[in-house]
Design an enzyme around this catalytic site. Structure first.
Site, PDB file in Angstrom:
ATOM      1  CG  LEU A 180     -22.392  40.458  79.982  1.00 54.26           C
ATOM      2  CD1 LEU A 180     -23.346  40.564  81.165  1.00 54.26           C
ATOM      3  CD2 LEU A 180     -21.591  41.741  79.815  1.00 54.26           C
TER       4      LEU A 180
ATOM      5  CD  GLU B  82     -20.167  32.064  84.095  1.00 57.35           C
ATOM      6  OE1 GLU B  82     -19.573  31.573  85.067  1.00 57.35           O
ATOM      7  OE2 GLU B  82     -21.100  31.506  83.504  1.00 57.35           O
TER       8      GLU B  82
ATOM      9  CE  LYS C 214     -25.504  34.586  74.311  1.00 59.24           C
ATOM     10  NZ  LYS C 214     -24.640  35.210  75.252  1.00 59.24           N
TER      11      LYS C 214
ATOM     12  CG  ASN D 284     -22.034  32.262  72.923  1.00 56.52           C
ATOM     13  OD1 ASN D 284     -21.141  33.107  72.973  1.00 56.52           O
ATOM     14  ND2 ASN D 284     -22.972  32.172  73.830  1.00 56.52           N
TER      15      ASN D 284
ATOM     16  N   GLY E 161      -7.069  23.615  75.410  1.00 57.70           N
ATOM     17  CA  GLY E 161      -7.475  23.381  76.800  1.00 57.70           C
ATOM     18  C   GLY E 161      -8.237  22.071  76.889  1.00 57.70           C
TER      19      GLY E 161
ATOM     20  CB  CYS F  38     -22.620  30.564  77.180  1.00 58.74           C
ATOM     21  SG  CYS F  38     -23.372  31.779  78.265  1.00 58.74           S
TER      22      CYS F  38
ATOM     23  CE  LYS G 164     -27.931  28.239  78.297  1.00 61.35           C
ATOM     24  NZ  LYS G 164     -28.989  29.107  77.800  1.00 61.35           N
TER      25      LYS G 164
ATOM     26  CE  LYS H 289     -14.842  32.557  82.017  1.00 63.68           C
ATOM     27  NZ  LYS H 289     -15.051  33.544  80.989  1.00 63.68           N
TER      28      LYS H 289
HETATM   29  C1  UDX Z   1     -19.084  32.993  76.711  1.00 61.38           C
HETATM   30  C2  UDX Z   1     -18.927  34.123  75.670  1.00 61.38           C
HETATM   31  O1  UDX Z   1     -17.544  34.449  75.527  1.00 61.38           O
HETATM   32  C3  UDX Z   1     -19.738  35.323  76.073  1.00 61.38           C
HETATM   33  O2  UDX Z   1     -19.624  36.333  75.088  1.00 61.38           O
HETATM   34  C4  UDX Z   1     -21.180  34.845  76.187  1.00 61.38           C
HETATM   35  O3  UDX Z   1     -22.054  35.835  76.380  1.00 61.38           O
HETATM   36  C5  UDX Z   1     -21.272  33.785  77.266  1.00 61.38           C
HETATM   37  O4  UDX Z   1     -20.453  32.693  76.880  1.00 61.38           O
HETATM   38  P1  UDX Z   1     -18.078  32.377  79.078  1.00 61.38           P
HETATM   39  O5  UDX Z   1     -18.920  31.163  79.024  1.00 61.38           O
HETATM   40  O6  UDX Z   1     -18.020  33.167  80.330  1.00 61.38           O
HETATM   41  O7  UDX Z   1     -18.505  33.406  77.923  1.00 61.38           O
HETATM   42  O8  UDX Z   1     -16.583  31.896  78.770  1.00 61.38           O
HETATM   43  P2  UDX Z   1     -15.452  32.160  77.674  1.00 61.38           P
HETATM   44  O9  UDX Z   1     -14.405  33.012  78.253  1.00 61.38           O
HETATM   45  O10 UDX Z   1     -16.019  32.589  76.393  1.00 61.38           O
HETATM   46  O11 UDX Z   1     -14.871  30.672  77.539  1.00 61.38           O
HETATM   47  C6  UDX Z   1     -15.712  29.590  77.135  1.00 61.38           C
HETATM   48  C7  UDX Z   1     -14.970  28.276  77.227  1.00 61.38           C
HETATM   49  O12 UDX Z   1     -13.976  28.168  76.227  1.00 61.38           O
HETATM   50  C8  UDX Z   1     -14.245  28.057  78.555  1.00 61.38           C
HETATM   51  O13 UDX Z   1     -14.381  26.697  78.925  1.00 61.38           O
HETATM   52  C9  UDX Z   1     -12.805  28.378  78.233  1.00 61.38           C
HETATM   53  O14 UDX Z   1     -11.892  27.745  79.097  1.00 61.38           O
HETATM   54  C10 UDX Z   1     -12.719  27.864  76.816  1.00 61.38           C
HETATM   55  N1  UDX Z   1     -11.668  28.515  76.021  1.00 61.38           N
HETATM   56  C11 UDX Z   1     -11.790  29.824  75.672  1.00 61.38           C
HETATM   57  C12 UDX Z   1     -10.568  27.774  75.610  1.00 61.38           C
HETATM   58  O15 UDX Z   1     -10.437  26.586  75.929  1.00 61.38           O
HETATM   59  N2  UDX Z   1      -9.630  28.387  74.829  1.00 61.38           N
HETATM   60  C13 UDX Z   1      -9.720  29.678  74.451  1.00 61.38           C
HETATM   61  O16 UDX Z   1      -8.822  30.152  73.726  1.00 61.38           O
HETATM   62  C14 UDX Z   1     -10.826  30.421  74.882  1.00 61.38           C
END
Ligand code: UDX
Length: 447
Positions: A152, A154, A206, A210, A255, A262, A265, A331
């Site tokens: 999931l 966030e 998992k 990630n 970015g 996630c 960690k 984000k």
């Molecule tokens: C992530 C996984 O996507 C999800 O499947 C897992 O279960 C939990 O961890 P989340 O931490 O909510 O989800 O954020 P995600 O949308 O995956 O982004 C992670 C980080 O990567 C953020 O800091 C985001 O800004 C960055 N990001 C993501 C980028 O900088 N560029 C991208 O193209 C995609």
């Protein structure tokens, strides 16, 4: 099916509410009395779009209830999910105290055979360990263990739950596999792939998912630095490589480095796991390094760009300058600031003598608690008023849609460092804004 969900943090609450929404009878358990009281009234402790409605509807349908009484919940159900926190310990390993405590409590409360599903993200081997804890403290009963990692995001969690790419389940018996297939029957019926495997593989899926995604982010950030150095354009580069289906377009946006609860960690935990298994992952170790170097490099880039724009030398250019940071959450669409760029960049700027005012529609309060000497606001104009420079860190929709022809007049000097590439460098140049972004030539895409 009647299910107890132990832990009503982010994962437990979303999963519990969504399972209730698809027809299961869910009892959410948490030892935090005030949280449970608030949830009973439909008050959601986190910012997650759409979750309030799913919770309210499920409470109304009678499928979702909340309690602090773990024993009663365990007695009432055949399947129990553990969705408690596994925060990083000081050495980078996952702290499994809460998972083990939950397993012990479940074992002691059991009044018959139970299926125990580990939803929390845990290192390989944890589910077997939970099985042993259950056996030791609940020796009169039979326990079956399953691993069922969540994917999931966030800010998108409800949609991710309702429209999964796949369901991953690791089991130790036919009984736990059958229970998991029952729970997710609706998705299998919609042809969502159901990956059924052993406990260890499920746990590792998992972490690997990630880590792989984190590697994509770190990779594109390194490419954006290379674009900066060579005059190439990272947006076109992302498209040019992402259209190859073997690579894919997702997770190729440069970015300020990956953050959140996630990726940082899990990548670290995976490197430790791999080292301990005598199968070190040099790739993921480099990803972890690359990500922390990237954000520090951006800190230097901000100071240098400001110095150039203000006509100052590189010795302490930020002293007594007011810098507006737009976006404090890691984000968009979340109030989470765990490992957010703001928690690194703002202290770096403050340390160099700047006063920092941070704007975020949802995470201002959390940032105020987490970042020393920062000022925060939920009023964007207040942040921009009198700023010597603006640093953009989060891609919130209302930050993306800023009309700089109007907002520019609030700034003391029109200097913007955009670490999400939200604006067109050519348009910013037309507005006489000193604009720096990631991996894009300052003006004109072509030479
Ligand atoms: C992530 C996984 O996507 C999800 O499947 C897992 O279960 C939990 O961890 P989340 O931490 O909510 O989800 O954020 P995600 O949308 O995956 O982004 C992670 C980080 O990567 C953020 O800091 C985001 O800004 C960055 N990001 C993501 C980028 O900088 N560029 C991208 O193209 C995609």
């Amino acid at each position: 099916m009647k299910i107890a969900m132990i832990g009503t943090g982010y994962v437990g609450l979303v999963t519990g509410a969504c399972l209730a929404h698809i027809g299961h009878e869910i009892i959410c358990v948490d030892h935090d009395q005030s949280k449970i009281s608030a949830l009973k009234n439909g008050e959601i402790p986190i910012y997650e779009p759409g979750l309030d409605k799913v919770v309210a509807d499920s409470i109304a349908s009678g499928n979702l209830t909340f309690t602090t009484e773990l024993t009663e919940a365990v007695e009432a159900v055949g399947t129990i999910f553990i969705a408690v926190g596994t925060p990083p310990a000081a050495d980078g390993r996952s702290d499994l105290t809460q998972v083990e405590a939950a397993a012990k409590q479940i074992a002691k409360a059991a009044n018959g055979s139970k299926i125990v599903v580990i939803k929390s993200t845990v290192p390989v081997g944890t589910c077997r360990r939970v099985g042993r804890i259950l056996g030791k403290h609940g020796e009169d009963h039979e326990f079956h263990v399953a691993s069922n990692p969540e994917f999931l995001r966030e800010g998108n969690a409800v949609d991710d739950f309702m429209n999964p790419d796949r369901i991953v389940v690791g089991t130790d018996s036919d009984k736990s596999e059958a229970a998991m297939r029952d729970i997710y029957q609706r998705f299998e019926a919609q042809d969502v792939p159901f990956v059924s495997t052993n406990l260890e593989t499920s746990e590792l899926i998992k972490y690997s998912a990630n880590a792989f995604l984190a590697a994509k982010v770190a990779f594109i950030n390194e490419m954006s630095n290379l674009c900066d150095a060579t005059g190439a354009n990272v947006e076109d580069l992302s498209l040019g490589i992402g259209l190859d289906e073997r690579i894919g377009k997702a997770f190729l946006k440069p970015g300020p480095g990956y953050g959140g609860s996630c990726f940082p960690k899990d990548t670290l935990a995976l490197t430790i796991l791999a080292q301990e298994a005598d199968a070190p992952s040099r790739i993921i170790e480099s990803v972890v390094d690359s990500n922390s170097n990237h954000i520090r490099r951006l800190g230097r880039k901000i100071a240098e760009f400001c110095a150039d724009s203000w006509g100052l030398d590189y010795q302490h250019p930020l002293i007594d300058k007011r810098i507006a940071v737009l976006g404090l959450a890691f984000k968009a669409n979340t109030d989470d600031i765990r490992s957010a760029a703001s928690t690194v960049i703002a202290p770096l700027l403050i340390k160099q003598g700047a006063s920092v005012i941070g704007y975020d529609p949802e995470a201002s309060e959390a940032a105020l608690d987490a970042i020393d000497h920062i000022e925060t606001t939920t009023d964007m104009d207040e942040a921009l008023e009198g700023a010597d420079a603006v640093v953009i860190l989060t891609e919130w929709e209302n930050i993306k849609s800023i009309d700089w022809s109007k907002k520019k007049k609030l700034l003391k000097s029109p200097v913007i460092i955009d670490l999400r590439n939200l604006f067109d460098p050519d348009q910013m140049a037309e507005l006489n804004i000193q604009y720096s972004s990631l991996g894009r030539p300052l003006t004109g895409n072509r030479r």
